[in-house]
Write an enzyme that holds these catalytic residues in place. Structure first.
Site, PDB file in Angstrom:
ATOM      1  N   ARG A 136      -0.824  -8.486  -5.207  1.00 47.19           N
ATOM      2  CA  ARG A 136       0.023  -9.059  -3.539  1.00 47.19           C
ATOM      3  C   ARG A 136       1.605  -9.933  -4.684  1.00 47.19           C
ATOM      4  NH1 ARG A 136      -3.461  -8.345   1.068  1.00 47.19           N
ATOM      5  NH2 ARG A 136      -2.864 -10.142   2.010  1.00 47.19           N
ATOM      6  N   ASP A 141       0.643  -1.247  -0.034  1.00 47.63           N
ATOM      7  CA  ASP A 141      -0.159  -0.076   0.042  1.00 47.63           C
ATOM      8  C   ASP A 141       0.730   0.818   0.288  1.00 47.63           C
ATOM      9  OD1 ASP A 141      -1.898  -1.103   0.438  1.00 47.63           O
ATOM     10  OD2 ASP A 141      -2.416  -1.348   2.405  1.00 47.63           O
ATOM     11  N   GLU A 193      -9.409   0.829  -4.205  1.00 51.55           N
ATOM     12  CA  GLU A 193     -10.660   0.351  -3.133  1.00 51.55           C
ATOM     13  C   GLU A 193     -10.923   1.158  -2.787  1.00 51.55           C
ATOM     14  OE1 GLU A 193      -9.301  -3.305  -1.336  1.00 51.55           O
ATOM     15  OE2 GLU A 193      -7.235  -2.317  -0.458  1.00 51.55           O
TER      16      GLU A 193
END
Ligand code: F6P
Length: 327
Positions: A260, A132, A227
């Site tokens: 990921r 992130d 998101e």
């Protein structure tokens, strides 16, 4: 070098991020270089609570620098949020004579480490490992660059089909409450628009941008949606846009956990190696309760408190530039 630290434990916690293995390798090899005994805790704080740890030798971290995921496994531990859970975790560290810990993870990991450090006298140093990039105290977190490359590669592929069919695609990327992945994916893939939590683009603003595109005969469009975007994820934004503007055939792609995985990029491997090495140095120099990070190419230490509570913030100039380049 502190005389007190002889046994270090390392663990990964929270969402896995490509490059965590390279960080584990650097921690183990640096600790071994300093004649320390090093233990790997399996499944983060859950493993700490349950006494799940094993000795790591330098050969245990061979052939992992290029591997995604984490050889130590990871978890999001609910139990560690409780005083009872942290008490059990402390007992494990004491029972195994662990003098200090290296925690590799993101916001949740350092929130836990911060609380634990105030309750017990065992030094913790953190390494920022999350796709992130939402931690204050480092320009980049481990895994961010790899996730970006994965996302841009996906959008490049979507571009081919969007172009062939004259479609409008809404592509959702991860990032929890921050827009670093979305903004950089948007810039790197030449998207028409990027919707991130940090900017206030409304559905009407977006539609007027799309209309401008139609005017200049743009036959397809790509919109990247974080998101955590305030007016909803890609599905919701697509629904709202479609209600008012149906010039394009509209599709939605959620890239999800693909972001990921995979082999870490060279940038992530080098960052992870630097930070793993620096974390052990920091402990040996008496540091505790800090995260190691790289700011302007220099290793820096930031308190857990600041790392988790201060806003790094996406650069406003980048948001503006993305809009200009998408005109
Ligand atoms: O923090 C990394 C991250 O991938 C976020 O971008 C995302 O919101 C979250 O983890 C997903 O978590 P999980 O894998 O537990 O569903």
């Amino acid at each position: 070098m502190s005389k007190d630290i002889k046994r270090i434990a390392v663990f990964t916690s929270g969402g896995d991020a490509p490059g965590m293995n390279a960080a584990i390798r650097a921690v183990v090899r640096t600790a071994t270089y300093h004649n320390l005994h090093i233990y790997g805790i399996v499944r983060g704080y859950d493993g700490m609570i349950r006494g799940n740890l094993r000795r790591l030798e330098t050969s245990d971290v061979g052939n992992i620098i290029h591997r995604g995921g984490t050889i130590l496994k990871t978890a999001r531990s609910e139990e560690f949020r409780t005083p009872e859970g942290r008490h059990l975790a402390h007992e494990t560290l004491i029972a195994n004579d662990i003098d200090a810990c290296v925690a590799i993870g993101g916001n949740g990991t350092f929130t836990g480490a911060n609380i634990f450090s105030k309750e017990f006298d065992i030094p913790f140093v953190g390494i920022p490992g999350t796709i992130d990039n939402d931690l204050y105290g480092t320009d980049y977190t481990i895994g961010f660059d790899t996730a970006l490359n994965t996302a841009v590669d996906a959008v490049d592929k979507i571009r081919d089909t969007a172009d062939s069919h004259n479609r409008l695609f809404f592509v959702e990327v991860m990032g929890r409450n921050s827009g670093f992945i979305a903004l950089n994916t948007g810039i790197g893939s030449g998207a028409s628009s990027v919707l991130i939590p940090e900017s206030s683009t409304s559905i009407d603003d977006l539609i007027s941008r799309l209309k401008k595109g139609v005017k200049r005969k743009k036959l397809f469009s790509l919109v990247i949606v974080a998101e955590g975007n305030k007016s909803g994820g890609a599905m919701e934004v697509a629904r709202q846009v479609k209600e008012k503007f149906d010039f394009y055939d509209t599709k939605v792609t959620i890239i999800g956990h693909l972001q990921r995985g995979g082999s870490p990029t060279v940038l992530d491997r080098v960052l992870a190696s630097r930070l793993g090495h620096s974390a052990v140095d920091a402990l040996l120099n008496g540091k505790a309760g800090v995260m190691v990070g790289v700011i302007n190419d220099k290793v820096r230490h930031t308190s857990f408190e600041d790392a988790i509570s201060k806003e790094k913030g996406v650069k406003q100039e980048l948001i503006r530039m993305a809009e200009i380049l998408a005109l």
